[in-house]
Motif scaffolding. Structure first.
Motif, PDB file in Angstrom:
ATOM      1  N   SER A   5      59.359 -52.077  28.412  1.00 31.80           N
ATOM      2  CA  SER A   5      57.974 -52.274  28.842  1.00 31.80           C
ATOM      3  C   SER A   5      57.574 -52.160  27.376  1.00 31.80           C
ATOM      4  CB  SER A   5      57.370 -51.569  29.855  1.00 31.80           C
ATOM      5  OG  SER A   5      56.222 -51.707  29.968  1.00 31.80           O
ATOM      6  N   ASN A   6      56.437 -53.272  26.791  1.00 29.48           N
ATOM      7  CA  ASN A   6      56.355 -53.071  25.471  1.00 29.48           C
ATOM      8  C   ASN A   6      57.165 -52.270  24.316  1.00 29.48           C
ATOM      9  OD1 ASN A   6      53.527 -53.895  26.268  1.00 29.48           O
ATOM     10  ND2 ASN A   6      53.057 -51.930  27.263  1.00 29.48           N
ATOM     11  N   GLU A 101      50.247 -56.773  33.043  1.00 28.41           N
ATOM     12  CA  GLU A 101      51.791 -57.032  32.849  1.00 28.41           C
ATOM     13  C   GLU A 101      52.355 -58.073  33.040  1.00 28.41           C
ATOM     14  OE1 GLU A 101      55.764 -54.542  34.056  1.00 28.41           O
ATOM     15  OE2 GLU A 101      54.037 -53.841  34.380  1.00 28.41           O
ATOM     16  N   GLU A 117      58.604 -62.258  24.275  1.00 31.57           N
ATOM     17  CA  GLU A 117      57.432 -61.457  23.752  1.00 31.57           C
ATOM     18  C   GLU A 117      56.555 -62.402  23.086  1.00 31.57           C
ATOM     19  OE1 GLU A 117      56.622 -57.401  21.807  1.00 31.57           O
ATOM     20  OE2 GLU A 117      57.472 -58.945  20.453  1.00 31.57           O
ATOM     21  N   ASN A 122      55.321 -59.084  28.242  1.00 33.80           N
ATOM     22  CA  ASN A 122      55.252 -57.414  27.457  1.00 33.80           C
ATOM     23  C   ASN A 122      56.292 -56.683  28.463  1.00 33.80           C
ATOM     24  OD1 ASN A 122      53.792 -57.531  29.989  1.00 33.80           O
ATOM     25  ND2 ASN A 122      51.902 -56.569  28.929  1.00 33.80           N
ATOM     26  N   SER A 123      57.117 -57.066  29.205  1.00 34.25           N
ATOM     27  CA  SER A 123      57.932 -56.318  30.226  1.00 34.25           C
ATOM     28  C   SER A 123      59.075 -57.387  30.479  1.00 34.25           C
ATOM     29  CB  SER A 123      57.329 -55.868  31.326  1.00 34.25           C
ATOM     30  OG  SER A 123      58.034 -55.043  32.220  1.00 34.25           O
ATOM     31  N   ASP A 151      51.491 -64.320  20.613  1.00 31.65           N
ATOM     32  CA  ASP A 151      51.385 -62.932  19.793  1.00 31.65           C
ATOM     33  C   ASP A 151      50.759 -63.360  18.099  1.00 31.65           C
ATOM     34  OD1 ASP A 151      53.472 -64.325  18.745  1.00 31.65           O
ATOM     35  OD2 ASP A 151      54.817 -62.612  18.673  1.00 31.65           O
TER      36      ASP A 151
END
Length: 158
Positions: A5-6, A101, A117, A122-123, A151
């Motif tokens: 996660s992140n 999320e 990503e 993000n997970s 991103d």
């Protein structure tokens, strides 16, 4: 299953996928409900804090927009290794305004992490045999991206 996660390894994952024939249980918490069953449980979800939606390539994403403010996570299923529809689903959800999320589940391999990503995830939930400590380095192994994405919206050459 391990969760990133992140870009961080999570020690435990509270989320449970509610199986097709299982009943929603408000006391269980942290349940991922299939988008196909969402309408069935809509009344039960109105006062829940931690619930999520599991979507696949067949899900009508326009129906999900009304849940963006109440859902904690949207999980996108990659049912087989060669199915890339989840990348497009992530881009569409982010473009539609979903900012919470966004999790990739299913057949996820280390070599896809940076691309996931870039599309807005993000997970990520990884299969046990695909996980090792080097997975966190997968996000930075590609140092230059030419095209714009979630991103970095602008392309490198523009």
């Amino acid at each position: 299953m391990p969760v990133l996660s992140n870009r961080q390894i999570q020690s435990e994952d509270p989320w449970v996928i509610l199986e097709q024939d299982a009943e929603f249980n408000a006391d269980r918490g942290y349940q991922l409900i299939s988008a196909a069953n969402l309408e069935q449980y809509a009344d039960d979800l109105s006062d829940q804090q931690h619930w999520g939606i599991l979507v696949d390539g067949e899900t009508d994403l326009a129906l999900l927009a009304r849940y963006f403010d109440s859902v904690s996570v949207i999980a996108v299923d990659f049912p087989v290794l060669r199915d890339g529809r989840g990348f497009s689903i992530a881009r569409l959800l982010r473009a539609a305004g979903y900012r919470r999320e966004l999790r990739a589940v299913g057949h996820i391999t280390r070599d896809k992490l940076a691309f996931l990503e870039r599309c807005g995830f993000n997970s990520v939930t990884l299969l046990e045999h695909e996980f090792d400590d080097s997975c966190t380095r997968a996000y930075t192994e590609i140092s230059v991206n030419y095209q714009g994405c979630e991103d970095t919206p602008r392309a490198i050459y523009s």
